[in-house]
Motif scaffolding. Sequence first.
Motif, PDB file in Angstrom:
ATOM      1  N   UNK A   1       0.820  -1.218   0.000  1.00 30.91           N
ATOM      2  CA  UNK A   1       0.000   0.000   0.000  1.00 30.91           C
ATOM      3  C   UNK A   1       0.853   1.269   0.000  1.00 30.91           C
ATOM      4  N   UNK A   2       2.162   1.113   0.245  1.00 27.86           N
ATOM      5  CA  UNK A   2       3.011   2.292   0.463  1.00 27.86           C
ATOM      6  C   UNK A   2       3.571   2.837  -0.840  1.00 27.86           C
ATOM      7  N   UNK A   3       3.925   4.120  -0.803  1.00 24.29           N
ATOM      8  CA  UNK A   3       4.628   4.699  -1.948  1.00 24.29           C
ATOM      9  C   UNK A   3       6.122   4.716  -1.703  1.00 24.29           C
ATOM     10  N   UNK A   4       6.486   4.864  -0.433  1.00 24.80           N
ATOM     11  CA  UNK A   4       7.898   4.871  -0.038  1.00 24.80           C
ATOM     12  C   UNK A   4       8.086   3.948   1.165  1.00 24.80           C
ATOM     13  N   UNK A   5       9.211   3.293   1.180  1.00 23.08           N
ATOM     14  CA  UNK A   5       9.515   2.389   2.301  1.00 23.08           C
ATOM     15  C   UNK A   5      10.958   2.633   2.727  1.00 23.08           C
ATOM     16  N   UNK A   6      11.172   2.608   4.039  1.00 26.30           N
ATOM     17  CA  UNK A   6      12.534   2.790   4.568  1.00 26.30           C
ATOM     18  C   UNK A   6      13.018   1.460   5.138  1.00 26.30           C
ATOM     19  N   UNK A   7      14.196   1.037   4.711  1.00 25.84           N
ATOM     20  CA  UNK A   7      14.796  -0.197   5.242  1.00 25.84           C
ATOM     21  C   UNK A   7      15.940   0.176   6.177  1.00 25.84           C
ATOM     22  N   UNK A   8      15.989  -0.468   7.337  1.00 24.23           N
ATOM     23  CA  UNK A   8      17.045  -0.157   8.309  1.00 24.23           C
ATOM     24  C   UNK A   8      17.773  -1.417   8.785  1.00 24.23           C
ATOM     25  N   UNK A   9      19.047  -1.262   9.063  1.00 24.05           N
ATOM     26  CA  UNK A   9      19.841  -2.343   9.659  1.00 24.05           C
ATOM     27  C   UNK A   9      21.169  -1.767  10.105  1.00 24.05           C
TER      28      UNK A   9
END
Length: 379
Positions: free
Chosen positions: A233-241
Amino acid sequence: MQRTQQVTTLTAGAIGKDGYRHYMEKELHEHPLVIGQTLQRMVDPATRKVVLPELPFSLTEVPRAVITACGSAFYAGMVGRYWLEEIARLPVDIDVASELRYRNPPLDKHSLGLLISQSGETADTLAALRALRQSAVHILSILNVEHSTMARESDAMLGTVAGPEISVASTKAFTAQLTVLACLSIAIARARGQLDPLREEELVSALLDLPTRAADALAQQDAVRAMARVVAEARDVLYLGRGSLFPVAMEGALKLKEISYIHAEAYAAGEMKHGPISLIDSSVPIVASAPYTPLFDKTLSNLQEAKARGGRLLVFTDTKGAERVSAIAEQMVVLPHVHDFVTPIVQVIPVQMLAYEVAILKGTDVDQPRNLAKSVTVE
Ligand code: G6P
């Protein structure tokens, strides 16, 4: 140029979809197999020691390594950097091949040029190999296609035994590359006198456990699907690690972009406060890799900061981290707790699977995403 003909020995099973919806899904499910096959070539299970094929140069003399690759192979190299620095205490420089080929870095003779490529044909990686050759360094390539141009132009090659990878987005070749890099790090550590036999046994045991753990990770497909419904559903996604899970976040973001066309960015979790934190609201889901490693508390506190700003947390963790993650995460995928060393290899599997499940929901052409090629042989 006249080339000798190679008659394929591949069976229909190796190049068919084997009942899966897409090649990518089939290849995801081959992770345990290819990790096992790759280990078989590099590890003696009886002595729990790494046994590399003979190399035409000594690993003892290598003063530093320069790693280069493109795409997913580059992220595999980034995990390799953590291992080579941490376990072998070897200084490492790493850059994408499209940059390295024009950088002309000063390099000592005897340095190790480490090239990583599934196809062995990527134009930028090949050009970087030739540029490194000018500095007279040893060229060692980690390749899946053993009769490729890079194989011919390298001093030595370590094969990933992943079989043909047909989906444009790389999956199983990535874990096979990590498996080779893990074994190479152990071999270099031993050659440099940085690894006692007991520690080698401990690390090799963790590697030998991987096929089973990879299968456990694949068994999480339902939990991954539930997460996919939020991401789709998202337009932008942030990935973290953090640490060796930062490249896992980068691999996850790349995969999502490649096959679902959703914009994704990966950040080292501790760097979030220097910019991307301003993006956070309920419309930007945060996909975090937060298993119980020595950096777990640090990552968790970054996630709490994101949650306090309305971020929706979708977290890949493990059995040891699950209880504390559950207090803040909207959804979790819980994997078995494994040795820190091999954690990125297990954690990346459901992260790749998430991109696949999102692409299914978006109805994109999973195996042949628009504008992309399996092997980019032009600059
Ligand atoms: C292309 C593919 C990627 C791959 C990259 C490097 O961009 O779409 O999935 O990681 O090339 O390919 P290589 O064959 O050198 O690993």
